[in-house]
Design an enzyme around this catalytic site. Structure first.
Site, PDB file in Angstrom:
ATOM      1  N   THR A  26       0.815  -1.220   0.000  1.00 21.24           N
ATOM      2  CA  THR A  26       0.000   0.000   0.000  1.00 21.24           C
ATOM      3  C   THR A  26       0.845   1.265   0.000  1.00 21.24           C
ATOM      4  O   THR A  26       0.378   2.315  -0.422  1.00 21.24           O
ATOM      5  CB  THR A  26      -0.940   0.016   1.215  1.00 21.24           C
ATOM      6  OG1 THR A  26      -0.162  -0.089   2.411  1.00 21.24           O
ATOM      7  CG2 THR A  26      -1.915  -1.141   1.152  1.00 21.24           C
ATOM      8  N   CYS A  27       2.063   1.186   0.504  1.00 20.45           N
ATOM      9  CA  CYS A  27       2.904   2.389   0.533  1.00 20.45           C
ATOM     10  C   CYS A  27       3.378   2.780  -0.865  1.00 20.45           C
ATOM     11  O   CYS A  27       3.771   3.917  -1.090  1.00 20.45           O
ATOM     12  CB  CYS A  27       4.115   2.175   1.437  1.00 20.45           C
ATOM     13  SG  CYS A  27       3.687   1.875   3.153  1.00 20.45           S
ATOM     14  N   PHE A  28       3.363   1.788  -1.794  1.00 21.29           N
ATOM     15  CA  PHE A  28       3.908   2.044  -3.124  1.00 21.29           C
ATOM     16  C   PHE A  28       2.887   1.806  -4.233  1.00 21.29           C
ATOM     17  O   PHE A  28       3.248   1.799  -5.411  1.00 21.29           O
ATOM     18  CB  PHE A  28       5.139   1.145  -3.348  1.00 21.29           C
ATOM     19  CG  PHE A  28       6.168   1.264  -2.261  1.00 21.29           C
ATOM     20  CD1 PHE A  28       6.291   0.284  -1.283  1.00 21.29           C
ATOM     21  CD2 PHE A  28       6.983   2.380  -2.186  1.00 21.29           C
ATOM     22  CE1 PHE A  28       7.220   0.409  -0.271  1.00 21.29           C
ATOM     23  CE2 PHE A  28       7.920   2.504  -1.178  1.00 21.29           C
ATOM     24  CZ  PHE A  28       8.043   1.520  -0.213  1.00 21.29           C
TER      25      PHE A  28
END
Length: 519
Positions: free
Chosen positions: A486-488
């Site tokens: 989710t961070c990328f």
């Protein structure tokens, strides 16, 4: 230690509740129209032309002789047969594709002895237990329909009284606060809502109200006003700001914020605001855990996750204390009585992590959160809202806008050997095209952590440190489920050998997300 957080999938047991529809009047068809979900499935599959329907809508599935036999088995055995096939992957896929048709199907009038629960050759058998296991997990849309149906049954927003808001556009927040805070709990729950803007002749047939909630949410939840702040990860999700303690009358402003959220929920208006996952859990009074920190502060989450997954004995010089800023000065705060004298070790690190998570989420905002939640439940009953989880409440409050598939595909990049014309990628987009909008939103949320798309479109999807486009990367074995970072905004997609396997694995991963792990 820099690590990447990836979503992992589990398969929790989530049976669909099969409660009956409620209504004040009893239809003459009440005893013959199926109302439990399992009964609806059986009725839908017992259509005389069901195989023609399957052939027309899903020719690939219609050619599956094994699936035909299972459908015929359910047509013959009723709900009992359906229960025996509740874990069948082909049947789950079939029902997911025909979910809307199943929910809306009303059969022709049936003869008095007809029973959906038993073989068709045995009319008159009592109906099956409505709590029999369903073959497909409860879907958000059905849950939302049931939620609004209960609100209507209990008289929410039905009148005859009215909450009348007369708003000056240049004093929007001031007017809204002064008027909404004057109404009682009963008025807010039961009355119809009527909004008018000073100097404008428009009558409120939902248009002015819809604009009011859009405008008030853009101002009220704007970090510029000091009640809320952006999360540490981005500049579009917001959370309660510790600095709000310095805003005059801030507890009443947060109570007002809760009432706005409640009114929007009751009257089915969307807010132009996106909150962190811990915020929604706070509204639902659900305790937060370590994985929730990813939505709040990525670096803080990574450091605690590393501590959880590694042996820290004799590695870290920590005590049960934390440094926090108060009035511009750094002060040490104990996480538990006597914490300054308690070293953190491998044996007690679990408690340390739990206390650090609680501190980071509640840091300076516990009382403000309580005021907001109080205002929220002054408008809507906690028992009604509790049917949602944090992810679903986000969809209800922030909306489920239709997704532009062309924009999505045009702004997707590929890694690890995939490209736009790769057969697996072509199958992936064919699967997304087959999804309904709710499933597409869940896929987007699975990969990016939010169901919202910036108004600029997919080209402006944001990652942990600025714009980051949606990405699909080749990864893993064909026995693995897809994985997301989710961070990328990255989906790790194994090179599945067939469309049907890809579709099944993708649906399973998106619908059954339960934990976070590390790469």
């Amino acid at each position: 230690q820099v690590v990447d957080d990836s979503r992992q999938s589990g398969l929790p047991a989530m049976p669909r509740p099969s409660s009956t529809f409620s209504g004040s009047s009893r239809s003459p068809y009440h005893d013959v129209v199926p109302v439990a979900y399992n009964d609806k499935i059986v009725a839908f599959l017992r259509q005389p032309n069901i195989f023609e329907v399957l052939q027309e809508r899903q020719p690939e599935l219609a050619r599956n002789h094994s699936l035909k036999e299972k459908v015929q088995f359910i047509r013959s055995e009723g709900v009992n047969g359906l229960g025996r096939l509740s874990s069948d992957a082909d049947l789950v896929m079939l029902l997911s594709l025909f979910e809307e048709e199943v929910m809306s199907y009303v059969p022709p009038l049936l003869h008095p002895g007809y029973s959906l629960s038993s073989p068709q050759s045995s009319p008159g058998t009592p109906r099956a237990n409505a709590r029999a296991p369903a073959p497909y997990k409860r879907d958000f849309e059905a849950k939302l329909r049931n939620f609004y149906r209960k609100l209507e049954t209990k008289g929410y927003g039905q009148g005859p009284g009215k909450v009348k808001l007369i708003i000056r556009r240049d004093h929007l927040l001031e007017d809204a606060f002064n008027q909404i805070m004057c109404y009682s709990r009963k008025d807010l729950q039961r009355s119809k809502l009527y909004v008018s803007f000073v100097g404008e002749d428009g009558l409120d047939y939902s248009g002015p109200s819809r604009e009011f909630f859009f405008l008030v949410s853009r101002e009220l939840f704007n970090p510029y006003y000091g009640l809320f702040e952006y999360s540490a990860n981005d500049t579009y999700t917001v959370q309660i700001s510790p600095m709000s303690a310095f805003v005059d009358n801030h507890h009443e402003w947060f109570r007002f914020s809760g009432r706005i959220l409640g009114l929007a929920l009751v009257h089915q208006y969307l807010l132009d605001a996106f909150f962190t996952r811990p915020f929604y859990k706070g509204l639902l009074r659900i305790p937060c855990d370590l994985s929730d920190l990813e939505f709040l502060d990525e670096e803080f989450h990574q450091s605690l996750q590393w501590m959880k997954d590694n042996d820290i004995e004799d590695m870290l010089d920590l005590t049960f204390t934390v440094n926090e800023e108060v009035f511009g000065q750094i002060t040490e705060r104990e996480l538990k009585p006597g914490g300054a004298g308690i070293p953190v070790s491998e044996k007690n690190k679990k408690e340390y992590i739990e206390r650090m998570v609680k501190w980071r989420i509640e840091r300076g905002v516990a009382q403000q959160t309580e005021s907001l939640v109080r205002g929220f439940y002054e408008v809507v009953d906690v028992r009604l809202v509790s049917v949602f989880d944090a992810r679903e409440l986000e969809l209800v409050i922030a909306g489920t806008a239709e997704i532009d598939l062309t924009d999505w595909r045009n702004n997707t990049e590929y890694r690890g050997g995939y490209h736009d014309n790769h057969i697996v990628i072509r199958w992936f987009w064919a699967a997304v095209e087959r999804f309904n909008n709710e499933q597409r939103l869940r896929l987007l949320q699975f990969v990016t952590g939010t169901s919202s798309v910036p108004y600029e479109g997919f080209a402006s999807l944001r990652g942990s440190n600025g714009p980051r486009r949606f990405c699909v990367e080749k990864w893993g074995k064909i026995t693995s489920l897809p994985r997301a970072h989710t961070c990328f905004n990255r989906l790790d997609l194994p090179p599945y050998p067939s469309f049907s396997m890809l579709y099944e694995k993708l649906v399973t991963a998106v619908e059954e997300t339960s934990t976070f792990g590390l790469e």
